[in-house]
Scaffold this active site. Structure first.
Site, PDB file in Angstrom:
ATOM      1  N   ASN A  20      26.847  23.989 -10.128  1.00 24.99           N
ATOM      2  CA  ASN A  20      28.134  24.818 -10.661  1.00 24.99           C
ATOM      3  C   ASN A  20      27.362  25.626 -12.110  1.00 24.99           C
ATOM      4  OD1 ASN A  20      30.137  26.094 -12.185  1.00 24.99           O
ATOM      5  ND2 ASN A  20      31.039  24.062 -12.332  1.00 24.99           N
ATOM      6  N   TRP A  21      26.734  26.874 -11.309  1.00 25.89           N
ATOM      7  CA  TRP A  21      25.963  27.499 -13.034  1.00 25.89           C
ATOM      8  C   TRP A  21      26.781  28.118 -13.701  1.00 25.89           C
ATOM      9  CZ3 TRP A  21      22.757  31.799  -9.757  1.00 25.89           C
ATOM     10  CH2 TRP A  21      22.065  30.910  -9.224  1.00 25.89           C
ATOM     11  N   LYS A  22      28.556  27.546 -13.638  1.00 24.43           N
ATOM     12  CA  LYS A  22      28.959  28.240 -14.959  1.00 24.43           C
ATOM     13  C   LYS A  22      28.652  29.438 -15.484  1.00 24.43           C
ATOM     14  CE  LYS A  22      29.482  23.323 -15.588  1.00 24.43           C
ATOM     15  NZ  LYS A  22      30.310  22.299 -17.103  1.00 24.43           N
ATOM     16  N   HIS A 125      39.046  23.556 -12.306  1.00 22.89           N
ATOM     17  CA  HIS A 125      37.512  22.662 -12.664  1.00 22.89           C
ATOM     18  C   HIS A 125      38.720  22.787 -14.537  1.00 22.89           C
ATOM     19  CE1 HIS A 125      33.677  22.939 -15.358  1.00 22.89           C
ATOM     20  NE2 HIS A 125      33.972  22.054 -14.238  1.00 22.89           N
ATOM     21  N   GLU A 127      37.293  23.177 -17.099  1.00 19.53           N
ATOM     22  CA  GLU A 127      37.129  23.876 -17.949  1.00 19.53           C
ATOM     23  C   GLU A 127      37.406  24.620 -17.645  1.00 19.53           C
ATOM     24  OE1 GLU A 127      32.625  24.384 -17.300  1.00 19.53           O
ATOM     25  OE2 GLU A 127      32.290  22.670 -18.238  1.00 19.53           O
ATOM     26  N   GLU A 198      35.327  14.071 -11.791  1.00 16.53           N
ATOM     27  CA  GLU A 198      35.005  15.026 -12.539  1.00 16.53           C
ATOM     28  C   GLU A 198      35.048  14.346 -14.041  1.00 16.53           C
ATOM     29  OE1 GLU A 198      31.974  17.989 -11.966  1.00 16.53           O
ATOM     30  OE2 GLU A 198      33.829  19.447 -12.269  1.00 16.53           O
ATOM     31  N   GLY A 204      29.288  18.012 -19.469  1.00 16.04           N
ATOM     32  CA  GLY A 204      28.315  18.259 -20.909  1.00 16.04           C
ATOM     33  C   GLY A 204      28.093  17.993 -21.510  1.00 16.04           C
ATOM     34  N   GLY A 265      26.504  20.694 -13.508  1.00 13.55           N
ATOM     35  CA  GLY A 265      26.499  21.505 -14.186  1.00 13.55           C
ATOM     36  C   GLY A 265      24.610  21.681 -14.624  1.00 13.55           C
ATOM     37  N   GLY A 266      24.886  21.143 -15.474  1.00 15.33           N
ATOM     38  CA  GLY A 266      23.302  22.043 -16.437  1.00 15.33           C
ATOM     39  C   GLY A 266      22.641  21.568 -15.722  1.00 15.33           C
TER      40      GLY A 266
HETATM   41  P1  PGA Z   1      27.666  19.061 -15.958  1.00 14.08           P
HETATM   42  O1  PGA Z   1      28.557  19.923 -15.113  1.00 14.08           O
HETATM   43  O2  PGA Z   1      26.312  18.400 -14.552  1.00 14.08           O
HETATM   44  O3  PGA Z   1      26.638  20.122 -16.671  1.00 14.08           O
HETATM   45  O4  PGA Z   1      28.057  17.144 -17.308  1.00 14.08           O
HETATM   46  C1  PGA Z   1      29.223  19.120 -13.883  1.00 14.08           C
HETATM   47  C2  PGA Z   1      30.488  20.105 -14.215  1.00 14.08           C
HETATM   48  O5  PGA Z   1      30.961  20.667 -14.889  1.00 14.08           O
HETATM   49  O6  PGA Z   1      30.642  20.667 -12.885  1.00 14.08           O
END
Ligand code: PGA
Length: 289
Positions: A20-22, A125, A127, A198, A204, A265-266
């Site tokens: 997930n590149w966000k 998600h 976020e 999650e 993050g 994510g990261g």
């Molecule tokens: P993260 O993010 O690996 O940076 O913790 C995961 C996500 O939000 O999908």
């Protein structure tokens, strides 16, 4: 172009590992480079051990980069059969209209299909939930995904406070029951719906659920799915873990019975670490799931 085996003959994917590149990276050249490096690393891994071809590997990209990344993904697939799957990070539940800035399921379907990709979308998600999406909204999006023929990945997870007060299981159950209200088990299965667990406190933050914490949550999720949609659908559903997954902690998480993949994510912003996570899928499990 390599012709993929038909679904009747192809072995089913064993795991779902998606980046997930966000809201990253910040320029087209960087997005193109990340896409190329990710496809290259995936190709090398499969050349080394073809069993990894049974893992579904994909990236949820920012809308604005979709044409650039999609062109790279499509041309690599046509060149040598390396398939990086593609998805987007959210959508609106209406098909069109006066919703400034939003993107409709029909647009996603059309744009992703143009690159030969199964139209896939992340829904709910944490976020997005922090930006105001609630379970009712998530449900509208899930129903829209099925209506318009998209493959949804529905994200759920508890906050730090919810875990510390012992309400993790009830929060997950509420998110599943409300998010999947009125969902038909056949539609859920037909579109190969994925549930991403999650824990919000692990996203993050560098904090990761222990493999026992994650596996317990996944087992609970599977139990609720069994109650809602039937045991067969629940047992076939892929449940991803997300929250600071990286090559170092992926082997132990991915070795657990109920953990069928990762939402990254990261660590997905580096092709090496992202494909390092794919490599952490225990080889013995490829073929057993
Ligand atoms: P993260 O993010 O690996 O940076 O913790 C995961 C996500 O939000 O999908």
């Amino acid at each position: 172009m390599n012709t993929p085996a038909t679904s009747a003959t192809a072995p089913q994917p064993t795991h779902e590992i998606w980046g997930n590149w966000k809201m990253n990276p910040t320029s087209v050249p960087e997005a193109e480079a990340l896409a190329r490096e990710t496809v290259d690393a995936l190709r090398s891994l499969i050349a080394e051990d073809p069993r990894f071809g049974r893992v579904n590997v994909g990236v949820f990209v920012p809308y604005i980069f979709l044409p650039f990344v999609g062109a790279i993904v499509k041309s690599q697939y046509e060149e040598d059969g390396t398939r990086l799957l593609l998805g987007v990070q959210t959508m609106h539940y209406n098909d069109k209209g006066a919703f400034t800035g939003e993107t409709s399921p029909l647009m996603i379907k059309s744009a992703l299909s143009a690159f030969g990709a199964t139209p896939t979308v992340l829904i709910g998600h944490s976020e997005r939930r922090q930006m105001g999406e609630n379970d009712v909204c998530v449900n509208k999006k899930m129903l829209a995904a099925y209506k318009y023929g998209l493959r949804p990945f529905m994200c759920i997870g508890e906050t730090k406070e919810e875990r510390s007060t012992g309400s993790t299981n009830s929060v997950l159950e509420r998110q599943l029951r409300m998010g999947l209200a009125d969902v038909n088990p056949e539609e859920f299965a037909k579109h190969k719906t994925v549930i991403a667990y999650e824990p919000v406190w692990a996203i993050g933050t560098g904090l990761t659920a222990t493999r026992e914490q994650a596996n317990d949550a996944h087992e609970h999720v599977r139990g609720v799915l069994a109650d809602m949609l039937g045991i067969e659908v629940a047992s076939q559903t892929k449940i991803q873990y997300g929250g600071s997954m990286k090559p170092e902690n992926a082997p132990e998480l991915l070795s657990m019975e109920h953990i069928d993949g990762g939402l990254i994510g990261g660590a997905a912003l580096s092709a090496q670490s992202f494909i390092g996570i794919v490599k952490a899928v225990p080889q013995v499990l490829i073929g057993l799931k």
